[in-house]
Scaffold this motif. Structure first.
Motif, PDB file in Angstrom:
ATOM      1  N   MET A   1       0.841  -1.191   0.000  1.00 12.11           N
ATOM      2  CA  MET A   1       0.000   0.000   0.000  1.00 12.11           C
ATOM      3  C   MET A   1       0.880   1.246   0.000  1.00 12.11           C
ATOM      4  SD  MET A   1      -3.137   0.984   2.575  1.00 12.11           S
ATOM      5  CE  MET A   1      -2.124   1.294   4.018  1.00 12.11           C
ATOM      6  N   ILE A   2       0.515   2.228  -0.800  1.00 12.64           N
ATOM      7  CA  ILE A   2       1.228   3.496  -0.883  1.00 12.64           C
ATOM      8  C   ILE A   2       0.297   4.596  -0.374  1.00 12.64           C
ATOM      9  CG2 ILE A   2       2.362   5.148  -2.423  1.00 12.64           C
ATOM     10  CD1 ILE A   2       2.788   2.789  -4.378  1.00 12.64           C
ATOM     11  N   VAL A   3       0.783   5.409   0.537  1.00 11.16           N
ATOM     12  CA  VAL A   3      -0.003   6.509   1.084  1.00 11.16           C
ATOM     13  C   VAL A   3       0.798   7.796   0.943  1.00 11.16           C
ATOM     14  CG1 VAL A   3      -1.204   7.449   3.099  1.00 11.16           C
ATOM     15  CG2 VAL A   3      -1.094   4.962   2.764  1.00 11.16           C
ATOM     16  N   PHE A   4       0.229   8.794   0.294  1.00 14.44           N
ATOM     17  CA  PHE A   4       0.953  10.056   0.158  1.00 14.44           C
ATOM     18  C   PHE A   4      -0.014  11.235   0.246  1.00 14.44           C
ATOM     19  CE2 PHE A   4       0.040   8.391  -4.037  1.00 14.44           C
ATOM     20  CZ  PHE A   4      -0.377   9.468  -4.796  1.00 14.44           C
ATOM     21  N   ALA A   5       0.511  12.356   0.713  1.00  9.24           N
ATOM     22  CA  ALA A   5      -0.262  13.589   0.832  1.00  9.24           C
ATOM     23  C   ALA A   5      -0.073  14.434  -0.416  1.00  9.24           C
ATOM     24  CB  ALA A   5       0.160  14.370   2.066  1.00  9.24           C
ATOM     25  N   HIS A   6      -1.037  15.306  -0.657  1.00  6.59           N
ATOM     26  CA  HIS A   6      -1.018  16.147  -1.856  1.00  6.59           C
ATOM     27  C   HIS A   6      -1.560  17.515  -1.477  1.00  6.59           C
ATOM     28  CE1 HIS A   6      -2.880  16.724  -6.177  1.00  6.59           C
ATOM     29  NE2 HIS A   6      -1.894  17.564  -5.941  1.00  6.59           N
ATOM     30  N   LEU A   7      -0.723  18.527  -1.592  1.00 13.11           N
ATOM     31  CA  LEU A   7      -1.142  19.895  -1.335  1.00 13.11           C
ATOM     32  C   LEU A   7      -0.683  20.787  -2.477  1.00 13.11           C
ATOM     33  CD1 LEU A   7       1.372  21.710   0.758  1.00 13.11           C
ATOM     34  CD2 LEU A   7       1.203  19.275   1.258  1.00 13.11           C
ATOM     35  N   SER A   8      -1.205  22.014  -2.510  1.00  9.55           N
ATOM     36  CA  SER A   8      -0.897  22.868  -3.653  1.00  9.55           C
ATOM     37  C   SER A   8      -1.121  24.323  -3.305  1.00  9.55           C
ATOM     38  CB  SER A   8      -1.785  22.473  -4.840  1.00  9.55           C
ATOM     39  OG  SER A   8      -1.284  23.003  -6.060  1.00  9.55           O
ATOM     40  N   ASP A   9      -0.505  25.184  -4.097  1.00 10.05           N
ATOM     41  CA  ASP A   9      -0.790  26.618  -4.090  1.00 10.05           C
ATOM     42  C   ASP A   9      -0.585  27.234  -2.710  1.00 10.05           C
ATOM     43  OD1 ASP A   9      -2.100  27.322  -6.950  1.00 10.05           O
ATOM     44  OD2 ASP A   9      -2.637  25.287  -6.345  1.00 10.05           O
ATOM     45  N   GLY A 102       7.888   1.899  -4.681  1.00  8.10           N
ATOM     46  CA  GLY A 102       7.465   1.042  -5.774  1.00  8.10           C
ATOM     47  C   GLY A 102       6.629   1.720  -6.839  1.00  8.10           C
ATOM     48  N   ALA A 103       6.434   3.027  -6.730  1.00  9.75           N
ATOM     49  CA  ALA A 103       5.692   3.788  -7.745  1.00  9.75           C
ATOM     50  C   ALA A 103       6.598   4.849  -8.346  1.00  9.75           C
ATOM     51  CB  ALA A 103       4.449   4.444  -7.145  1.00  9.75           C
ATOM     52  N   VAL A 104       6.243   5.299  -9.549  1.00 13.77           N
ATOM     53  CA  VAL A 104       6.965   6.378 -10.211  1.00 13.77           C
ATOM     54  C   VAL A 104       6.088   7.621 -10.210  1.00 13.77           C
ATOM     55  CG1 VAL A 104       7.837   7.203 -12.438  1.00 13.77           C
ATOM     56  CG2 VAL A 104       8.434   4.919 -11.634  1.00 13.77           C
ATOM     57  N   PHE A 105       6.681   8.739  -9.800  1.00 14.03           N
ATOM     58  CA  PHE A 105       6.010  10.030  -9.843  1.00 14.03           C
ATOM     59  C   PHE A 105       6.712  10.869 -10.913  1.00 14.03           C
ATOM     60  CE2 PHE A 105       4.995   8.366  -5.712  1.00 14.03           C
ATOM     61  CZ  PHE A 105       3.696   8.774  -5.478  1.00 14.03           C
ATOM     62  N   PRO A 176      -1.249   1.623 -19.659  1.00 14.46           N
ATOM     63  CA  PRO A 176      -2.259   1.280 -18.654  1.00 14.46           C
ATOM     64  C   PRO A 176      -1.782   1.411 -17.208  1.00 14.46           C
ATOM     65  CG  PRO A 176      -2.149  -0.394 -20.386  1.00 14.46           C
ATOM     66  CD  PRO A 176      -0.974   0.513 -20.578  1.00 14.46           C
ATOM     67  N   ASN A 177      -0.477   1.466 -17.000  1.00  8.73           N
ATOM     68  CA  ASN A 177       0.021   1.566 -15.616  1.00  8.73           C
ATOM     69  C   ASN A 177       0.003   2.992 -15.078  1.00  8.73           C
ATOM     70  OD1 ASN A 177       2.096   2.042 -17.533  1.00  8.73           O
ATOM     71  ND2 ASN A 177       3.686   1.690 -16.001  1.00  8.73           N
ATOM     72  N   VAL A 178      -0.465   3.965 -15.877  1.00  9.73           N
ATOM     73  CA  VAL A 178      -0.693   5.306 -15.332  1.00  9.73           C
ATOM     74  C   VAL A 178      -1.936   5.232 -14.452  1.00  9.73           C
ATOM     75  CG1 VAL A 178      -1.248   7.702 -15.846  1.00  9.73           C
ATOM     76  CG2 VAL A 178       0.411   6.479 -17.264  1.00  9.73           C
ATOM     77  N   VAL A 179      -1.753   5.423 -13.153  1.00  9.76           N
ATOM     78  CA  VAL A 179      -2.836   5.258 -12.188  1.00  9.76           C
ATOM     79  C   VAL A 179      -3.754   6.471 -12.177  1.00  9.76           C
ATOM     80  CG1 VAL A 179      -3.382   4.966  -9.735  1.00  9.76           C
ATOM     81  CG2 VAL A 179      -1.432   3.751 -10.748  1.00  9.76           C
ATOM     82  N   ALA A 180      -3.152   7.677 -12.185  1.00  9.43           N
ATOM     83  CA  ALA A 180      -3.946   8.895 -12.030  1.00  9.43           C
ATOM     84  C   ALA A 180      -3.123  10.094 -12.461  1.00  9.43           C
ATOM     85  CB  ALA A 180      -4.403   9.078 -10.589  1.00  9.43           C
ATOM     86  N   VAL A 181      -3.821  11.191 -12.696  1.00  8.37           N
ATOM     87  CA  VAL A 181      -3.216  12.494 -12.950  1.00  8.37           C
ATOM     88  C   VAL A 181      -3.537  13.381 -11.744  1.00  8.37           C
ATOM     89  CG1 VAL A 181      -3.202  14.521 -14.447  1.00  8.37           C
ATOM     90  CG2 VAL A 181      -3.471  12.226 -15.438  1.00  8.37           C
ATOM     91  N   ALA A 235      -5.051  16.668   0.393  1.00  8.04           N
ATOM     92  CA  ALA A 235      -5.583  15.353   0.039  1.00  8.04           C
ATOM     93  C   ALA A 235      -4.624  14.274   0.503  1.00  8.04           C
ATOM     94  CB  ALA A 235      -5.775  15.254  -1.472  1.00  8.04           C
ATOM     95  N   PHE A 236      -5.180  13.133   0.853  1.00 14.26           N
ATOM     96  CA  PHE A 236      -4.406  11.904   1.029  1.00 14.26           C
ATOM     97  C   PHE A 236      -4.833  10.933  -0.059  1.00 14.26           C
ATOM     98  CE2 PHE A 236      -4.384  13.301   5.561  1.00 14.26           C
ATOM     99  CZ  PHE A 236      -3.000  13.337   5.747  1.00 14.26           C
ATOM    100  N   HIS A 237      -3.874  10.410  -0.809  1.00 11.82           N
ATOM    101  CA  HIS A 237      -4.140   9.397  -1.827  1.00 11.82           C
ATOM    102  C   HIS A 237      -3.589   8.059  -1.342  1.00 11.82           C
ATOM    103  CE1 HIS A 237      -5.220  12.681  -4.443  1.00 11.82           C
ATOM    104  NE2 HIS A 237      -3.993  13.175  -4.442  1.00 11.82           N
ATOM    105  N   VAL A 238      -4.380   7.030  -1.497  1.00  9.62           N
ATOM    106  CA  VAL A 238      -4.001   5.679  -1.061  1.00  9.62           C
ATOM    107  C   VAL A 238      -4.116   4.739  -2.251  1.00  9.62           C
ATOM    108  CG1 VAL A 238      -4.453   3.805   0.560  1.00  9.62           C
ATOM    109  CG2 VAL A 238      -4.948   6.170   1.232  1.00  9.62           C
ATOM    110  N   LEU A 239      -3.029   4.114  -2.625  1.00 11.76           N
ATOM    111  CA  LEU A 239      -3.038   3.070  -3.653  1.00 11.76           C
ATOM    112  C   LEU A 239      -2.850   1.739  -2.949  1.00 11.76           C
ATOM    113  CD1 LEU A 239      -3.143   2.440  -6.717  1.00 11.76           C
ATOM    114  CD2 LEU A 239      -0.633   2.475  -6.680  1.00 11.76           C
ATOM    115  N   ASP A 240      -3.893   0.907  -2.951  1.00  9.96           N
ATOM    116  CA  ASP A 240      -3.812  -0.331  -2.171  1.00  9.96           C
ATOM    117  C   ASP A 240      -3.197  -1.453  -2.997  1.00  9.96           C
ATOM    118  OD1 ASP A 240      -5.866  -1.483  -3.744  1.00  9.96           O
ATOM    119  OD2 ASP A 240      -7.427  -0.972  -2.303  1.00  9.96           O
ATOM    120  N   ASP A 241      -3.078  -2.610  -2.364  1.00 13.00           N
ATOM    121  CA  ASP A 241      -2.393  -3.734  -3.004  1.00 13.00           C
ATOM    122  C   ASP A 241      -3.194  -4.330  -4.149  1.00 13.00           C
ATOM    123  OD1 ASP A 241      -0.335  -3.398  -1.208  1.00 13.00           O
ATOM    124  OD2 ASP A 241      -1.081  -4.887   0.213  1.00 13.00           O
TER     125      ASP A 241
END
Length: 254
Positions: A1-9, A102-105, A176-181, A235-241
């Motif tokens: 599982m990957i957990v990351f925060a996202h803020l902006s501006d 294990g993910a690419v940003f 297809p491995n692009v999860v999200a924008v 935001a918190f984004h969670v990519l599960d297994d």
């Protein structure tokens, strides 16, 4: 599982107000009992693109969690590179690839120097195509930049969104491995789709843009547009297994 925060501006400008709101968000993240895999900051880090503002950002955005950034339309590439990246102050697009948990940003530069709207130029799209081609098909990829490449039904923001998005959509469709924008710029949390993938917009830290049905103004005017009293959020984004992406939004008391 990957957990990351996202803020902006954050729009750091040397004022106590902008600093206090950003510091509150970062303090909230540092108090978490869980180590985040990353904290993404999707542009408009500085308000005027000054070296002194990036010096402030380097201090205020420091965290025990890995912090990944990309520029926005208020940022200036030279000082951004020099202060935040310890790199030569060149003027080309600021594109960075990070492999985290294990993910690419793929942190892309959607800014156009001297303008408020955005576009991924040929250099950036070629770079991104290389990143995707070099990433194994089983590795999740998040494409990250400042300007949303879709209409969000916020007229003022839509007028200065990212344009020329068709080539990006075609590129994503081939991988297809692009999860999200993930993006910022709108100063309002939003969730929609782009090229068949989730497109998730972080709230603004410095302020919140009010929507037409909140203001009664459906044009591109700015009367009552910005709410400076609402608290900052992230935001918190969670990519599960299982490969499912879930997003939670949180406000932070200043």
């Amino acid at each position: 599982m990957i957990v990351f925060a996202h803020l902006s501006d954050t729009h750091l400008d040397g004022s106590p107000r902008a600093a206090a709101r950003t510091e509150a968000v970062m303090a909230y993240l540092d108090r978490l009992p869980y180590d985040l895999d990353a904290v993404l900051v999707t542009g408009d880090i500085a308000d005027h693109g000054l070296a002194t503002e990036y010096e402030e950002a380097r201090t205020v955005l420091a965290s025990r969690h890995p912090v990944l950034t990309c520029p926005g339309n208020h940022d200036v590439r030279g000082p951004y590179r020099q202060v935040l990246l310890d790199a030569p102050a060149t003027d080309g697009p600021v594109n960075q690839k990070h492999r985290v948990a294990g993910a690419v940003f793929a942190m892309c530069d959607s800014s156009i120097p001297g303008r408020d709207d955005g576009r991924l130029d040929d250099e950036t799209l070629t770079w991104l195509e290389g990143v995707l081609a070099d990433t194994p098909s089983g590795t999740p990829v998040f494409i990250v930049f400042h300007h949303p490449p879709v209409v969000l039904h916020a007229p003022y923001v839509d007028a200065i969104r990212q344009f020329g998005e068709d080539r990006l959509a075609g590129l994503i469709a081939r991988h297809p491995n692009v999860v999200a924008v993930l993006c910022g710029h709108a100063h309002t949390p939003a969730a929609t789709t782009f090229a068949g993938r989730p497109l998730l917009v972080a709230p603004g830290v410095v302020s919140t843009v009010r929507l037409p049905w909140e203001t009664g103004t459906w044009g591109t005017g700015t009367d009552g547009l910005v709410d400076h009293d609402l608290p900052p959020a992230l935001a918190f984004h969670v990519l599960d297994d299982e490969g499912r992406l879930t997003t939670h939004y949180r406000v932070v008391v200043v």
